[in-house]
Design a protein around this motif. Structure first.
Motif, PDB file in Angstrom:
ATOM      1  N   UNK A 120       0.791  -1.132   0.034  1.00  0.00           N
ATOM      2  CA  UNK A 120      -0.028  -0.207   0.003  1.00  0.00           C
ATOM      3  C   UNK A 120       0.852   1.354  -0.069  1.00  0.00           C
ATOM      4  N   UNK A 121       2.049   1.334   0.709  1.00  0.00           N
ATOM      5  CA  UNK A 121       2.868   2.389   0.576  1.00  0.00           C
ATOM      6  C   UNK A 121       3.597   2.599  -0.656  1.00  0.00           C
ATOM      7  N   UNK A 122       3.892   1.634  -1.291  1.00  0.00           N
ATOM      8  CA  UNK A 122       4.727   1.950  -2.439  1.00  0.00           C
ATOM      9  C   UNK A 122       3.621   2.096  -3.814  1.00  0.00           C
ATOM     10  N   UNK A 123       2.622   1.110  -3.702  1.00  0.00           N
ATOM     11  CA  UNK A 123       1.742   1.308  -4.977  1.00  0.00           C
ATOM     12  C   UNK A 123       0.333   1.598  -4.570  1.00  0.00           C
ATOM     13  N   UNK A 124       0.060   1.931  -3.559  1.00  0.00           N
ATOM     14  CA  UNK A 124      -1.493   1.960  -3.130  1.00  0.00           C
ATOM     15  C   UNK A 124      -1.916   3.475  -2.501  1.00  0.00           C
ATOM     16  N   UNK A 125      -2.653   3.188  -1.445  1.00  0.00           N
ATOM     17  CA  UNK A 125      -3.316   4.288  -0.782  1.00  0.00           C
ATOM     18  C   UNK A 125      -2.059   5.146   0.073  1.00  0.00           C
ATOM     19  N   UNK A 126      -0.987   4.567   0.303  1.00  0.00           N
ATOM     20  CA  UNK A 126      -0.046   5.423   1.025  1.00  0.00           C
ATOM     21  C   UNK A 126       1.041   5.870   0.283  1.00  0.00           C
ATOM     22  N   UNK A 127       0.846   5.789  -1.051  1.00  0.00           N
ATOM     23  CA  UNK A 127       2.045   6.272  -2.136  1.00  0.00           C
ATOM     24  C   UNK A 127       2.394   7.909  -1.943  1.00  0.00           C
ATOM     25  N   UNK A 128       3.581   8.128  -1.693  1.00  0.00           N
ATOM     26  CA  UNK A 128       3.962   9.388  -1.493  1.00  0.00           C
ATOM     27  C   UNK A 128       4.101   9.819  -0.205  1.00  0.00           C
ATOM     28  N   UNK A 129       3.604   9.144   0.536  1.00  0.00           N
ATOM     29  CA  UNK A 129       3.708   9.479   2.218  1.00  0.00           C
ATOM     30  C   UNK A 129       5.052   9.133   2.637  1.00  0.00           C
ATOM     31  N   UNK A 130       5.569   9.738   3.599  1.00  0.00           N
ATOM     32  CA  UNK A 130       7.131   9.187   4.218  1.00  0.00           C
ATOM     33  C   UNK A 130       6.783   8.334   5.401  1.00  0.00           C
ATOM     34  N   UNK A 140      -8.802 -11.303  12.229  1.00  0.00           N
ATOM     35  CA  UNK A 140      -8.213 -10.553  13.254  1.00  0.00           C
ATOM     36  C   UNK A 140      -7.797  -9.067  13.153  1.00  0.00           C
ATOM     37  N   UNK A 141      -6.914  -8.328  13.878  1.00  0.00           N
ATOM     38  CA  UNK A 141      -6.222  -7.090  13.386  1.00  0.00           C
ATOM     39  C   UNK A 141      -4.908  -6.900  13.384  1.00  0.00           C
ATOM     40  N   UNK A 142      -4.310  -6.618  12.324  1.00  0.00           N
ATOM     41  CA  UNK A 142      -2.850  -6.598  12.108  1.00  0.00           C
ATOM     42  C   UNK A 142      -2.558  -5.471  11.413  1.00  0.00           C
ATOM     43  N   UNK A 143      -1.172  -5.314  11.031  1.00  0.00           N
ATOM     44  CA  UNK A 143      -0.811  -4.127  10.348  1.00  0.00           C
ATOM     45  C   UNK A 143       0.865  -4.085  10.094  1.00  0.00           C
ATOM     46  N   UNK A 144       1.077  -2.642   9.761  1.00  0.00           N
ATOM     47  CA  UNK A 144       2.561  -2.471   9.523  1.00  0.00           C
ATOM     48  C   UNK A 144       2.708  -0.935   9.670  1.00  0.00           C
ATOM     49  N   UNK A 145       3.707  -0.612   9.976  1.00  0.00           N
ATOM     50  CA  UNK A 145       4.246   1.018  10.123  1.00  0.00           C
ATOM     51  C   UNK A 145       5.502   1.159   9.379  1.00  0.00           C
ATOM     52  N   UNK A 146       5.268   2.162   8.513  1.00  0.00           N
ATOM     53  CA  UNK A 146       6.335   2.684   7.799  1.00  0.00           C
ATOM     54  C   UNK A 146       6.911   3.875   8.391  1.00  0.00           C
ATOM     55  N   UNK A 147       8.267   4.136   8.934  1.00  0.00           N
ATOM     56  CA  UNK A 147       8.374   5.233   9.584  1.00  0.00           C
ATOM     57  C   UNK A 147       9.571   5.837   9.009  1.00  0.00           C
TER      58      UNK A 147
END
Length: 345
Positions: A120-130, A140-147
């Protein structure tokens, strides 16, 4: 020649594979039910067979490496699957080394939730975000964090277990044994459990009709709410409140540029959004209230695309634990080096 990666998304229910190019496009795709009870050897054999099927769809393309998303806990630095609860018999399995030896290609291993976040960060909804927080709300609930442009891993890759932060002192016991986990009160499973408790078999409700009089799931609640069912909308309002509380914690912890919500319950995102945002604005400190909360864009392929980006991304690096094996005992899939060496089937 087009640069492509062979990507795998290893889940407890389904094993999926794809050839993915540097634009994040799937060029071929295959999937089978995971033989989760069969142990590592059975699943690794499935990976080899699925690779053959996936590569056969594009015999003129040669992958430069393999990216694989797998359930945690796992250690991405050394390529070891530690002890995933959804895969029987997996304990400290050096999956990256095994696959590198079998395929004679570099291999990168990542937690499946982190892989989806990367997609999602590279190609989807988060593209362009740092910086970005990705939350998947499903069984369940999972996820990941890009910092600051990097995946947050922590010790042994165990950082950002989003579903297991405590957000209440009440409710059902989580499978991890604790009371009040985010996952235990806000997952699709929890939503379905509340819906089942509010209905009865053969009561004529839309929720029971959609579930064919079986237990109601979170997706049934979303579908009923889309059709204007009052009980489903009430249940989604409570769900949005729990999500808003959890998201507020994540905004305070990680201060992302954007928060992206995926998973099955995100199919009802537009029904949840306003109540989530209202809860965040009520509970978050002012500096965090304007962070966009948006739906994921890549759907079920986010993990595959993210796994491929481990190989294809600008910052992709293959560490010593995942470098190409030169083992003379190679007995895995043969990767064709030209179209003429591949099957015509």
């Amino acid at each position: 020649m087009k640069k492509v990666a062979l990507a795998f998304d290893l889940g407890g229910t389904e094993l999926r594979a794809a050839l993915v190019d540097s634009e994040g496009s799937l060029l071929s795709f295959s999937a089978v039910p995971t033989h989760a009870a069969g142990g590592p050897a059975a699943v690794i054999q499935q990976i080899e067979l699925l690779a053959t099927a996936t590569l056969a769809e594009k015999p003129d393309l040669v992958p430069t490496g393999i990216g694989i998303g797998a359930p945690g806990p796992l250690d991405p630095e050394v390529g070891i699957v530690i002890a995933p609860p959804t895969l029987a018999g997996w304990y400290e399995v050096p999956l990256a080394d095994i696959l590198s030896s079998r395929f004679q290609l570099p291999v990168r291993l990542e937690n499946d939730a982190n892989a989806a976040a990367l997609g999602e960060w590279r190609y989807g909804a988060g593209r362009g975000a740092r910086s970005m927080v990705f939350v998947t709300v499903s069984t369940g609930i999972g996820g990941g964090v890009i910092v600051d442009g990097r995946t947050l891993h922590g010790r042994r890759g165990l950082a950002a277990e989003i579903g297991h932060m405590t957000i209440t002192s009440e409710g059902e016991r989580c499978f991890c044994g604790a009371i009040g986990c985010f996952e235990a009160v806000a997952s699709g499973t929890a939503l379905g459990r509340r819906a089942t408790a509010r209905t009865r078999q053969s009561d004529g409700s839309m929720l029971r009709n959609l579930s064919a009089d079986a237990e109601v799931t979170g997706r049934h609640v979303v579908d009923a709410a889309r059709n204007g069912d009052a009980l489903a909308m009430e249940l989604l309002s409570a769900e949005a409140r729990w999500l808003g509380i959890g998201f507020t914690n994540l905004l305070h912890l990680y201060s992302p540029d954007i928060l992206v919500m995926g998973g099955g319950i995100s199919h009802g995102f537009y029904l949840l959004h306003d109540a989530i945002v209202a809860t965040v604005r009520e509970r978050a400190m002012p500096a965090y209230r304007d962070v966009p909360i948006v739906p994921a864009q890549l759907g079920r392929h986010a993990g595959l695309i993210g796994a491929a980006s481990l190989i294809l991304g600008d910052d992709a690096q293959i560490g010593s634990a995942t470098s190409r094996s030169e083992s003379p005992g190679h007995s895995g899939v043969d990767i064709p080096t030209s179209k003429s060496e591949a099957s015509d089937d």
